[in-house]
Design a protein around this motif. Structure first.
Motif, PDB file in Angstrom:
ATOM      1  N   ILE B  16       0.893  -1.140  -0.004  1.00  0.00           N
ATOM      2  CA  ILE B  16       0.044   0.104  -0.010  1.00  0.00           C
ATOM      3  C   ILE B  16       0.848   1.346  -0.056  1.00  0.00           C
ATOM      4  CG2 ILE B  16      -2.053   1.207   1.295  1.00  0.00           C
ATOM      5  CD1 ILE B  16      -2.532  -1.472   0.409  1.00  0.00           C
ATOM      6  N   ASP B  20      -2.492   6.230  -0.053  1.00  0.00           N
ATOM      7  CA  ASP B  20      -3.364   5.150   0.250  1.00  0.00           C
ATOM      8  C   ASP B  20      -3.230   4.975   1.688  1.00  0.00           C
ATOM      9  OD1 ASP B  20      -4.393   4.936  -2.249  1.00  0.00           O
ATOM     10  OD2 ASP B  20      -3.018   3.338  -2.788  1.00  0.00           O
ATOM     11  N   ARG B  23      -4.870   8.006   3.388  1.00  0.00           N
ATOM     12  CA  ARG B  23      -6.227   7.852   3.205  1.00  0.00           C
ATOM     13  C   ARG B  23      -6.747   6.849   4.034  1.00  0.00           C
ATOM     14  NH1 ARG B  23      -9.565   7.119  -0.964  1.00  0.00           N
ATOM     15  NH2 ARG B  23      -9.149   4.976  -1.020  1.00  0.00           N
ATOM     16  N   TYR B  24      -5.908   5.540   4.434  1.00  0.00           N
ATOM     17  CA  TYR B  24      -6.394   4.695   5.239  1.00  0.00           C
ATOM     18  C   TYR B  24      -6.628   5.187   6.706  1.00  0.00           C
ATOM     19  CZ  TYR B  24      -5.357   0.826   8.572  1.00  0.00           C
ATOM     20  OH  TYR B  24      -5.732  -0.219   9.520  1.00  0.00           O
ATOM     21  N   GLN B  26      -7.023   8.342   7.609  1.00  0.00           N
ATOM     22  CA  GLN B  26      -8.023   9.221   7.731  1.00  0.00           C
ATOM     23  C   GLN B  26      -9.279   8.375   7.935  1.00  0.00           C
ATOM     24  OE1 GLN B  26      -7.860  11.175   3.974  1.00  0.00           O
ATOM     25  NE2 GLN B  26      -6.313  12.438   4.460  1.00  0.00           N
ATOM     26  N   LYS B  27      -9.661   7.252   7.351  1.00  0.00           N
ATOM     27  CA  LYS B  27     -10.818   6.657   7.576  1.00  0.00           C
ATOM     28  C   LYS B  27     -10.714   5.891   8.909  1.00  0.00           C
ATOM     29  CE  LYS B  27     -11.518   5.588   2.784  1.00  0.00           C
ATOM     30  NZ  LYS B  27     -12.688   6.555   2.206  1.00  0.00           N
ATOM     31  N   ARG B  30     -11.864   8.037  12.136  1.00  0.00           N
ATOM     32  CA  ARG B  30     -13.303   8.053  12.157  1.00  0.00           C
ATOM     33  C   ARG B  30     -13.790   6.822  12.741  1.00  0.00           C
ATOM     34  NH1 ARG B  30     -15.298  12.164   9.091  1.00  0.00           N
ATOM     35  NH2 ARG B  30     -14.134  12.975   7.287  1.00  0.00           N
ATOM     36  N   ARG B  31     -13.357   5.608  12.459  1.00  0.00           N
ATOM     37  CA  ARG B  31     -13.749   4.437  12.813  1.00  0.00           C
ATOM     38  C   ARG B  31     -13.394   4.276  14.556  1.00  0.00           C
ATOM     39  NH1 ARG B  31     -11.547   2.306   7.974  1.00  0.00           N
ATOM     40  NH2 ARG B  31      -9.588   1.410   9.317  1.00  0.00           N
TER      41      ARG B  31
END
Lengths: 621, 231
Positions: B16, B20, B23-24, B26-27, B30-31
């Motif tokens: 990866i 990416d 991006r990973y 950032q998500k 939130r999780r």
């Protein structure tokens, strides 16, 4: 640690290795020794396209909720890896377990568009599964097709053991139970196919014989096996609130086309546009409950961490709870840095208000799909959007600060005249004129009106399934007529015209209404090297023309004929709810330019009421 | 309030790429419900900056990024919540508070990094003597590709240390915005120097740690500059 199917050398050599390693958030790992059925779910295109598809996420989730099934994903290896896998004879593998597809019980392939058909052959070939169903042994997976193109599966019928016609939520449990039962009893592949053939919605192509007339049209299509049904009834979910929804969708590492939470709010469309296959085969319109949707939205945002959510349906403006769901999403999530991506909505006070809340007005554009330039033509296609509605909507938006508009049209519609074509740029110009009616000091520079045309392709189970198409040259000519007329317009400097490729249109037309004999063209094209045909840089029309020539297949037979009322179509054995007599009535009304009211205004007795749900029964309980 | 997160990247996650990985995370923020701050404006984004991006194909035990918090969260809770949101091959090691001033974050403070070069096959053998004679050169000239051209540079001053660790080669090299040396380049010139027929692609590369330099000249792992946030 998981062992990968591809070596470090290969993964570091290919473009975007993340396409092939699995391991994404919410991907499902199970112990293969503890499940009864291994199912490989395939979208025959590259990972970024396949991962953006809601249908597969729904089925993946639904299968994996069963303890006895492990469903994994597989996509088309891009051309770089495709070449390496062929050279090194590496069998195609599933992303989760990285095990070869040929070891699976099922390979399910979704059929979303005709131009992915050569990729189906690639998937089978790389998996080392015989391309023809008749050549497969007891060890090979059962190859299943499903999705919208399964309403005319005939061009690819020889490559599939069975097709699931309709929405996946209804019959898969029965099919999987039949598989287990057959294995328990030591039954053969054929025994299973016979059991499957009895299940509603399941079509086993090898149990049917097609006979043709001398003129090439279909003479008869009848079962040759006592287990096979005469008609296959397309499966439809009756109550959308009683089916599962993937609240933990897989989150890709790399950027994919649809990189957001997708909330499906309803299925079907009340509008009845005569060119639109989805609008016919997904009847009746069925909505989801607002409270269910709110719950899904929160759960999915939490489980994925996505920063954007969008609504999915064929026509969101017709969703009764649109206001409720959009307001909820904005109130609940806007402040948490979540983008609300709106579908294209009918322009009114409400939609302009929410658009100004969630989009940057300076950057975003408004979208209209009049589909045809003249009112006459819009009546023929039954698109209920009038010029007044477009100009009024655009005017309101312009006054609200927008200055970009996109318009979508089709060329090559039945009965289209040169005047109809010329009305396309004229309408775009009228939208621009509306903009310049605003006083100079109150508008935001120039406006930008982008209008595009695609070429109309008649599809099965639409009122236009009888229509003829045109030659490639004629399509290009029509685009030129539009382009010339654009140059005559007052506001030509504010207009931009894009048109689609014509050669792919003709091919798509052949396979959309093709019969079993067209499968040999697909096979020949694949052998000549055609792959990823929906990618314009990969598409090679010369090879396709060669494939038609080598197989002695006449393109004009499939595209240039206007079909007669009596003609038996290759897909007539499928019962998609809407009846052939309704479709023919609509074809006749189209020829007379008569508009048909939508499902909520007045029932047109299309036949979809047989499913006993949705809009047909709204307000009647 | 600023926080620094240290994480490990290993296994299949080495495929990866850096964008990416951003991006990973950032998500993942939130999780894991980390109270991260956003920029102002029409399309707010998380305030997050990564130090010394790791190339595709490399694994690491010492990756870092800094974030801005809008409210405090204890180090312990943050590490636990983040690890519950991770995939295999990503592990959050520490979450510490760092000083608020601007110069404390980002690439600017990075000075050096430790790497291991691990032979992919058996039989690729080196000795400490090999490394010593390689390092005894006053100049090690290599062609460095830039976006526009390629130029010859002397990388010798950027190699701080090299030694054998079993069959693996350990190296400490310059990193950061002033001088950034990739371990592949070092191995390439080493193989050339020793007249070996292998290429730099015959090795796996693993980053062990990223360092900043203290005022007294000593190197310190990036999270050593932060303090634990108590619950």
């Amino acid at each position: 640690m998981r062992k990968l199917a591809l070596s470090d050398e290969i993964l570091l050599k290919v473009e975007k290795p993340a396409r092939y390693i699995g391991n994404e958030v919410n991907s499902v790992m199970k112990d293969k020794e503890k499940v009864d059925i291994r199912f490989a779910m395939c979208f025959p295109d590259v990972y970024e396209i396949g991962m953006s598809h809601l249908g597969i996420q729904i089925l993946y989730d639904m299968f994996n909720r069963r303890e006895d099934v492990w469903c994994e994903r597989v996509y088309s290896p891009w051309t770089d890896l495709d070449k390496i896998m062929r050279e090194e004879k590496i069998p195609l593998f599933a992303l989760e377990s990285q095990d070869p597809i040929k070891e699976f019980d099922f390979l399910g392939i979704t059929l979303q568009y005709e131009m992915c058909y050569t990729n189906i052959l690639q998937i089978l070939d790389l998996s080392q599964i015989p391309l023809f169903a008749k050549d497969r042994s007891e060890e090979d997976p059962i190859v299943i097709g499903g999705g919208p193109c399964a309403v005319n599966p005939e061009p690819i019928a020889d490559f599939f053991d069975l097709f699931y016609v309709g929405e996946g939520e209804t019959q898969y449990d029965a099919l999987l139970e039949a598989y287990k039962e057959n294995r328990r009893c030591g039954g053969s592949r054929k025994d299973f196919l016979q059991m499957a053939a009895k299940i509603e919605g399941i079509y086993v192509p090898q149990f049917y014989d097609a006979v043709y007339n001398e003129d090439g049209t279909l003479k008869s299509f009848v079962p040759n096996d006592p287990h096979a049904k005469e008609k296959i009834r397309r499966q439809v979910v009756v109550d959308m609130d009683k089916v599962s929804y993937p609240t933990k969708p897989v989150v890709p590492f790399i950027k994919v086309t649809q990189d957001r939470v997708v909330l499906e709010v309803m299925r079907g469309c009340i509008r009845g546009c005569r060119f639109c296959q989805a609008g016919m085969i997904y009847r009746p319109t069925r909505e989801k409950n607002l409270e269910t949707l709110k719950k899904y939205a929160s759960e999915m945002l939490k489980s994925t961490g996505h920063e954007e959510i969008s609504l999915s349906s064929l026509s969101s403006s017709d969703f009764s709870e649109l206001k409720g769901i959009v307001t909820y999403l904005i109130d609940e999530f806007k402040g948490k840095g979540i983008n609300i991506s709106l579908p294209s909505l009918r322009i009114d006070a409400f939609s302009l208000d929410v658009m100004s809340k969630v989009q940057d007005i300076r950057k975003s554009s408004l979208t209209f799909a009049p589909e045809a330039g003249s009112q006459r033509m819009r009546n023929v296609i039954n698109k209920g959007l009038t010029e007044e509605m477009i100009l009024e909507g655009a005017g309101k938006a312009f006054e609200g600060g927008w200055n970009k508009v996109k318009l979508y049209f089709m060329l090559g519609l039945p009965t289209e005249t040169e005047e109809d074509m010329k009305e396309i740029p004229r309408l775009a110009d009228k939208v621009a004129r509306r903009y310049y009616e605003i006083p100079k000091d109150k508008r935001n520079g120039k406006c930008q009106i982008t209008f595009s045309t695609s070429f109309f392709i008649p599809k099965p189970f639409t009122p236009f399934q009888w229509a003829k198409m045109y030659t490639m040259d004629e399509y290009i000519h029509r685009a030129h007529v539009v382009n010339q007329e654009m140059k005559e317009q007052l506001n030509r400097k504010s207009l931009k015209y894009n048109w689609h490729e014509a050669d792919v249109t003709v091919l798509e037309g052949v396979f959309a209404r093709g019969d079993r004999r067209t499968s040999k063209v697909l096979l020949e094209a694949y052998r000549l090297g055609c792959l990823f045909d929906s990618w314009s840089e990969q598409f090679d029309n010369k090879k396709w023309m060669q494939a038609f020539e080598n197989t002695g297949t006449d393109i004009a037979f499939y595209t240039m004929r206007e079909r007669g009322k009596k003609e038996l179509f290759p897909w007539d054995f499928i019962d998609a709810g809407v009846t052939k007599s309704f479709l023919y009535r609509e074809w006749e009304r189209a020829m007379r330019g008569e508009v048909t009211p939508n499902c909520r205004e007045k029932c047109s007795a299309c036949g979809a009421m047989c499913y006993e749900g949705g809009v047909c029964f709204e307000g009647k309980n | 309030m600023k926080a620094r997160i240290k994480f490990r990247k290993y296994g299949v996650m080495k495929y990866i790429g850096h964008l990416d990985v951003m991006r990973y995370f950032q998500k993942a923020m939130r999780r894991a419900e980390i109270p991260i701050a956003f920029t102002q404006g029409f399309s707010p984004h998380m305030i997050m900056s990564f130090a010394n991006p790791l190339g595709v194909g490399l694994t690491s035990d010492g990756e870092y990024f800094d974030i801005e918090l809008k409210e405090p969260i204890s180090s312990e809770d943050a590490v636990r919540q983040l690890n519950e949101a991770m995939v295999d091959g990503m592990e959050v090691v520490s979450f510490v508070q760092i000083p608020d001033e601007k110069k404390a974050t980002g690439m600017a403070i990075i000075e050096a990094a430790d790497y291991l070069s691990i032979p992919k096959k058996e039989g690729i053998l080196f000795s400490n003597e090999d490394l010593a004679s390689f390092l005894s050169q006053t100049e090690i000239l290599v062609l460095k590709q830039t976006k526009k051209s390629e130029k010859e540079v002397n990388i010798r001053p950027w190699i701080h240390k090299m030694e054998m660790r079993g069959n693996d080669i350990f190296m400490q090299v310059s990193a950061g915005s002033a001088a950034n040396l990739k371990p592949e380049l070092v191995i390439k010139s080493l193989l050339h120097f020793l007249c070996k027929k292998e290429t730099e692609t015959d090795f796996y590369y693993h980053r062990i740690e990223n360092y900043a330099r203290l005022e007294d000249g000593k190197l310190i792992p990036l999270d050593g500059l932060g303090t634990k946030i108590e619950g």
